[in-house]
Design a protein around this motif. Structure first.
Motif, PDB file in Angstrom:
ATOM      1  N   ALA A 376      55.922  73.768  53.882  1.00  0.00           N
ATOM      2  CA  ALA A 376      57.261  74.177  53.842  1.00  0.00           C
ATOM      3  C   ALA A 376      58.119  73.454  52.906  1.00  0.00           C
ATOM      4  CB  ALA A 376      58.013  74.251  55.099  1.00  0.00           C
ATOM      5  N   HIS A 377      59.314  73.716  52.693  1.00  0.00           N
ATOM      6  CA  HIS A 377      60.276  73.009  51.665  1.00  0.00           C
ATOM      7  C   HIS A 377      60.471  71.404  52.514  1.00  0.00           C
ATOM      8  CE1 HIS A 377      63.517  71.167  49.644  1.00  0.00           C
ATOM      9  NE2 HIS A 377      63.469  72.266  48.753  1.00  0.00           N
ATOM     10  N   PRO A 378      60.001  70.556  51.830  1.00  0.00           N
ATOM     11  CA  PRO A 378      59.848  68.994  52.494  1.00  0.00           C
ATOM     12  C   PRO A 378      61.200  68.577  53.120  1.00  0.00           C
ATOM     13  CG  PRO A 378      59.711  68.800  50.042  1.00  0.00           C
ATOM     14  CD  PRO A 378      59.699  70.122  50.191  1.00  0.00           C
ATOM     15  N   TRP A 379      62.316  69.005  52.357  1.00  0.00           N
ATOM     16  CA  TRP A 379      63.705  68.860  52.936  1.00  0.00           C
ATOM     17  C   TRP A 379      64.099  69.456  54.494  1.00  0.00           C
ATOM     18  CZ3 TRP A 379      66.306  64.445  51.713  1.00  0.00           C
ATOM     19  CH2 TRP A 379      65.803  63.922  50.475  1.00  0.00           C
ATOM     20  N   ILE A 380      63.596  70.842  54.319  1.00  0.00           N
ATOM     21  CA  ILE A 380      63.965  71.471  55.432  1.00  0.00           C
ATOM     22  C   ILE A 380      63.172  71.210  56.498  1.00  0.00           C
ATOM     23  CG2 ILE A 380      63.759  73.918  56.275  1.00  0.00           C
ATOM     24  CD1 ILE A 380      64.328  74.838  53.631  1.00  0.00           C
ATOM     25  N   ALA A 381      61.622  70.813  56.349  1.00  0.00           N
ATOM     26  CA  ALA A 381      60.841  70.390  57.349  1.00  0.00           C
ATOM     27  C   ALA A 381      61.141  69.150  57.893  1.00  0.00           C
ATOM     28  CB  ALA A 381      59.392  70.275  56.672  1.00  0.00           C
ATOM     29  N   GLY A 382      61.623  68.264  56.913  1.00  0.00           N
ATOM     30  CA  GLY A 382      62.168  66.867  57.549  1.00  0.00           C
ATOM     31  C   GLY A 382      63.438  66.892  58.232  1.00  0.00           C
ATOM     32  N   PHE A 383      64.232  67.647  57.816  1.00  0.00           N
ATOM     33  CA  PHE A 383      65.423  67.627  58.844  1.00  0.00           C
ATOM     34  C   PHE A 383      65.007  68.445  60.122  1.00  0.00           C
ATOM     35  CE2 PHE A 383      68.592  70.891  60.528  1.00  0.00           C
ATOM     36  CZ  PHE A 383      69.872  70.091  60.681  1.00  0.00           C
ATOM     37  N   GLY A 384      64.118  69.499  60.046  1.00  0.00           N
ATOM     38  CA  GLY A 384      63.720  69.996  61.202  1.00  0.00           C
ATOM     39  C   GLY A 384      63.207  69.028  62.243  1.00  0.00           C
ATOM     40  N   THR A 385      62.365  68.208  61.752  1.00  0.00           N
ATOM     41  CA  THR A 385      61.391  67.288  62.448  1.00  0.00           C
ATOM     42  C   THR A 385      62.500  66.100  62.971  1.00  0.00           C
ATOM     43  OG1 THR A 385      59.673  67.381  61.023  1.00  0.00           O
ATOM     44  CG2 THR A 385      59.865  65.371  62.344  1.00  0.00           C
ATOM     45  N   PHE A 386      63.315  65.465  62.300  1.00  0.00           N
ATOM     46  CA  PHE A 386      64.137  64.416  62.792  1.00  0.00           C
ATOM     47  C   PHE A 386      65.379  65.198  63.634  1.00  0.00           C
ATOM     48  CE2 PHE A 386      62.549  62.175  59.148  1.00  0.00           C
ATOM     49  CZ  PHE A 386      62.294  60.934  59.786  1.00  0.00           C
ATOM     50  N   GLY A 387      65.872  66.341  63.524  1.00  0.00           N
ATOM     51  CA  GLY A 387      66.788  67.142  64.197  1.00  0.00           C
ATOM     52  C   GLY A 387      66.189  67.296  65.414  1.00  0.00           C
ATOM     53  N   ALA A 388      65.104  67.678  65.518  1.00  0.00           N
ATOM     54  CA  ALA A 388      64.408  68.157  66.862  1.00  0.00           C
ATOM     55  C   ALA A 388      64.179  66.713  67.676  1.00  0.00           C
ATOM     56  CB  ALA A 388      63.000  68.795  66.759  1.00  0.00           C
ATOM     57  N   GLY A 389      63.622  65.992  67.038  1.00  0.00           N
ATOM     58  CA  GLY A 389      63.258  64.463  67.683  1.00  0.00           C
ATOM     59  C   GLY A 389      64.759  63.960  68.336  1.00  0.00           C
ATOM     60  N   LEU A 390      65.764  63.745  67.429  1.00  0.00           N
ATOM     61  CA  LEU A 390      67.151  63.447  67.943  1.00  0.00           C
ATOM     62  C   LEU A 390      67.503  64.061  69.093  1.00  0.00           C
ATOM     63  CD1 LEU A 390      69.463  61.486  67.630  1.00  0.00           C
ATOM     64  CD2 LEU A 390      70.201  63.013  66.051  1.00  0.00           C
ATOM     65  N   ALA A 391      67.303  65.519  69.023  1.00  0.00           N
ATOM     66  CA  ALA A 391      67.850  66.390  70.165  1.00  0.00           C
ATOM     67  C   ALA A 391      66.894  65.937  71.438  1.00  0.00           C
ATOM     68  CB  ALA A 391      67.765  67.736  69.894  1.00  0.00           C
ATOM     69  N   ILE A 392      65.730  65.924  71.326  1.00  0.00           N
ATOM     70  CA  ILE A 392      64.972  65.433  72.558  1.00  0.00           C
ATOM     71  C   ILE A 392      65.430  64.355  73.137  1.00  0.00           C
ATOM     72  CG2 ILE A 392      62.480  64.551  73.333  1.00  0.00           C
ATOM     73  CD1 ILE A 392      61.308  66.479  70.971  1.00  0.00           C
ATOM     74  N   LEU A 393      65.560  63.017  72.413  1.00  0.00           N
ATOM     75  CA  LEU A 393      66.056  61.970  73.085  1.00  0.00           C
ATOM     76  C   LEU A 393      67.596  62.154  73.796  1.00  0.00           C
ATOM     77  CD1 LEU A 393      65.229  59.475  69.820  1.00  0.00           C
ATOM     78  CD2 LEU A 393      63.942  59.685  72.228  1.00  0.00           C
ATOM     79  N   VAL A 394      68.277  62.763  72.957  1.00  0.00           N
ATOM     80  CA  VAL A 394      69.696  62.846  73.498  1.00  0.00           C
ATOM     81  C   VAL A 394      69.696  63.908  74.803  1.00  0.00           C
ATOM     82  CG1 VAL A 394      71.943  64.082  73.084  1.00  0.00           C
ATOM     83  CG2 VAL A 394      70.981  62.642  71.317  1.00  0.00           C
ATOM     84  N   LEU A 395      68.786  64.907  74.794  1.00  0.00           N
ATOM     85  CA  LEU A 395      68.554  65.607  75.924  1.00  0.00           C
ATOM     86  C   LEU A 395      68.216  64.871  77.030  1.00  0.00           C
ATOM     87  CD1 LEU A 395      69.037  68.344  77.167  1.00  0.00           C
ATOM     88  CD2 LEU A 395      67.096  69.050  76.439  1.00  0.00           C
ATOM     89  N   VAL A 396      66.875  64.252  76.701  1.00  0.00           N
ATOM     90  CA  VAL A 396      66.216  63.356  78.074  1.00  0.00           C
ATOM     91  C   VAL A 396      67.365  62.248  78.467  1.00  0.00           C
ATOM     92  CG1 VAL A 396      64.516  61.610  78.637  1.00  0.00           C
ATOM     93  CG2 VAL A 396      64.043  63.740  77.123  1.00  0.00           C
ATOM     94  N   ALA A 397      68.103  61.658  77.931  1.00  0.00           N
ATOM     95  CA  ALA A 397      68.893  60.663  78.233  1.00  0.00           C
ATOM     96  C   ALA A 397      69.998  61.492  78.984  1.00  0.00           C
ATOM     97  CB  ALA A 397      69.656  59.897  76.968  1.00  0.00           C
ATOM     98  N   HIS A 398      70.669  62.582  78.495  1.00  0.00           N
ATOM     99  CA  HIS A 398      71.703  63.287  79.208  1.00  0.00           C
ATOM    100  C   HIS A 398      71.051  63.878  80.489  1.00  0.00           C
ATOM    101  CE1 HIS A 398      75.256  65.921  79.846  1.00  0.00           C
ATOM    102  NE2 HIS A 398      74.423  67.082  79.920  1.00  0.00           N
ATOM    103  N   LEU A 399      69.936  64.244  80.576  1.00  0.00           N
ATOM    104  CA  LEU A 399      69.432  64.942  82.055  1.00  0.00           C
ATOM    105  C   LEU A 399      69.222  63.594  82.844  1.00  0.00           C
ATOM    106  CD1 LEU A 399      67.039  67.748  80.599  1.00  0.00           C
ATOM    107  CD2 LEU A 399      68.979  67.953  81.900  1.00  0.00           C
ATOM    108  N   SER A 400      69.010  62.670  82.435  1.00  0.00           N
ATOM    109  CA  SER A 400      68.637  61.476  83.205  1.00  0.00           C
ATOM    110  C   SER A 400      69.865  60.717  83.676  1.00  0.00           C
ATOM    111  CB  SER A 400      67.685  60.377  82.651  1.00  0.00           C
ATOM    112  OG  SER A 400      68.382  59.799  81.234  1.00  0.00           O
ATOM    113  N   GLY A 401      71.097  61.025  83.267  1.00  0.00           N
ATOM    114  CA  GLY A 401      72.119  60.423  83.517  1.00  0.00           C
ATOM    115  C   GLY A 401      72.572  59.278  82.685  1.00  0.00           C
ATOM    116  N   TRP A 402      71.732  58.963  81.704  1.00  0.00           N
ATOM    117  CA  TRP A 402      72.083  57.694  81.026  1.00  0.00           C
ATOM    118  C   TRP A 402      73.289  57.891  79.947  1.00  0.00           C
ATOM    119  CZ3 TRP A 402      66.259  57.260  78.832  1.00  0.00           C
ATOM    120  CH2 TRP A 402      65.568  56.897  79.988  1.00  0.00           C
ATOM    121  N   ILE A 403      73.427  59.145  79.511  1.00  0.00           N
ATOM    122  CA  ILE A 403      74.780  59.499  78.882  1.00  0.00           C
ATOM    123  C   ILE A 403      75.333  60.554  79.388  1.00  0.00           C
ATOM    124  CG2 ILE A 403      73.955  58.341  76.630  1.00  0.00           C
ATOM    125  CD1 ILE A 403      73.242  61.268  75.674  1.00  0.00           C
ATOM    126  N   ALA A 404      76.611  60.749  79.287  1.00  0.00           N
ATOM    127  CA  ALA A 404      77.513  61.892  80.023  1.00  0.00           C
ATOM    128  C   ALA A 404      77.019  63.103  79.440  1.00  0.00           C
ATOM    129  CB  ALA A 404      78.842  61.600  80.019  1.00  0.00           C
TER     130      ALA A 404
END
Length: 404
Positions: A376-404
């Motif tokens: 795939a286009h490297p910039w698009i694939a890179g954005f998707g990879t880092f975007g999904a990774g960041l969203a996972i970290l944020v969602l886990v932190a949110h569900l665990s109550g670490w962040i509001a």
């Protein structure tokens, strides 16, 4: 298998390709714009405030990047199966097998929740005994499983009609709200900024789950290599547009605080505020159509995923059987039966929220594989990879109550 049997199988596969661009677009939109928008709007406004629309944009951009990568990988392998196929082609057979089981169970759970939402909306509008919503949930699964057993053309035709019906109603609601647009109406008490947008995007990502179902329908598409590349952005873009429009329009009809407090019936309240009883009923119909189309699309695609996995002996081979209409009927029936049991038991909302992590992990893995393989286009694939990774970290932190 003899050469004659292989030729017969290839001919049967070719003749069963009935999914047009319109039909596959409807399957993708139906899988995304299901029960999600009816239950997630209040959640995203609670964490992102007036920037809720930006959360939908961010989530949509990650979904668009993943759709681009998924289409590229599917065309490269020229086989259905999605993440299962991609991992297997990379030699990760155990991980591929595990991903197939997790996804099939996750989609079965999603069908159950959509059915429960279907029953809740109709039960709320019609009144009646306490058992009525669950009875309606069971009826929805039974009817739509029957539609799927009638083959590709029937399932796609029903999906097109349902998707356009609900989009017309939701678009009408958006127009009514945007006609009275005022930036001041979006605001509510609290400090919301970029971090709230990211939390909102991660929390609401289940609203975009569904476009990946198209990778399981690949073998049923007409001119499949060209079609899947075209349909991914079209389906995701349609969902993104309607989500952003509703995020901006709904606070024009009811206050943001009411949207948060009313939860999954917020859009029904907005419809009632705009057009009285007619508006309430119209949005209830849209909710029924949305959840119905999501049940139909998810049953259709998950049964085909099970068929692909069974053909490679990673599931019991009975799941690969087709009826005279070309439908993988065993998969449809088993998934429907399990979903009915889950819908009757109830109490699944928290599990589905947690499933956002699973789907984000799947999407991030798809983006990473496309990036590594230079498919795939490297910039698009890179954005998707880092975007999904960041969203996972944020969602886990949110569900665990670490962040509001």
């Amino acid at each position: 298998m003899t050469d004659r049997e292989k030729h017969g199988q290839d001919s049967a596969d070719q003749s069963s390709r009935e999914l047009t661009l319109g039909g596959s677009w409807a399957m993708g939109v139906g899988g995304m714009v299901g029960g999600g928008i009816f239950s997630t709007l209040g959640v995203v406004i609670a964490v992102a405030g007036e920037w809720a629309w930006a959360s939908f944009v961010l989530g949509g951009l990650i979904a668009l990047a993943t759709g681009h990568c998924m289409a590229a990988l599917t065309v490269s392998s020229d086989k259905a199966g999605g993440i299962y196929r991609f991992l297997r082609d990379e030699g990760f057979e155990r991980t591929a097998r595990l991903s197939a089981w997790v996804l099939i169970l996750g989609y079965t759970l999603t069908v159950a929740v959509y059915a429960a939402t279907f029953g809740s909306y109709l039960g709320n509008a019609l009144g009646g005994p306490a058992w009525l919503p669950r009875a309606m949930a069971v009826a929805a699964i039974v009817v739509l499983a029957g539609v799927n057993l009638r083959g590709v053309g029937q399932a796609a035709g029903v999906e097109i009609a349902i998707v356009w019906g609900k989009l017309v109603i939701l678009a009408g609601l958006a127009v009514l709200g945007l006609a009275h647009f005022s930036p001041a109406r979006l605001a509510q008490d609290g400090n919301f900024g970029l971090f709230g947008v990211v939390v909102g995007a991660a929390s609401v990502f289940m609203a975009y789950e569904g476009f990946e179902l198209l990778a399981y329908d690949y073998d049923d598409m007409i001119d499949r290599k060209r079609q899947i590349v075209r349909v991914m952005p079209l389906a995701i873009g349609a969902a993104l547009f309607i989500y952003v429009a509703l995020a901006l329009a709904t606070p024009m009809l009811v206050s943001p605080s009411m949207i948060v407090s009313d939860g999954e019936v917020a859009l029904a309240k907005a419809g009632q505020a705009a057009l009285g009883t007619f508006g309430l009923l119209a949005v209830t119909v849209a909710a029924a159509l949305s959840t119905g189309s999501a049940i139909n699309a998810t049953l259709f695609s998950t049964a085909r995923l099970a068929r692909e996995v069974a053909q490679e002996n990673e599931l019991p081979h009975v799941f690969a059987r087709r009826n005279s209409k070309g439908s993988p009927y065993v998969g449809v029936l088993v998934i429907a039966a399990l979903a009915i049991a889950m819908a009757v038991i109830g109490g699944l909302a928290a599990l589905v929220t947690g499933a956002s992590v699973v789907f984000l992990l799947v999407f991030g893995t798809v983006d990473l594989l496309a990036w590594r393989q230079d498919r795939a286009h490297p910039w698009i694939a890179g954005f998707g990879t880092f975007g999904a990774g960041l969203a996972i970290l944020v969602l886990v932190a949110h569900l665990s109550g670490w962040i509001a």
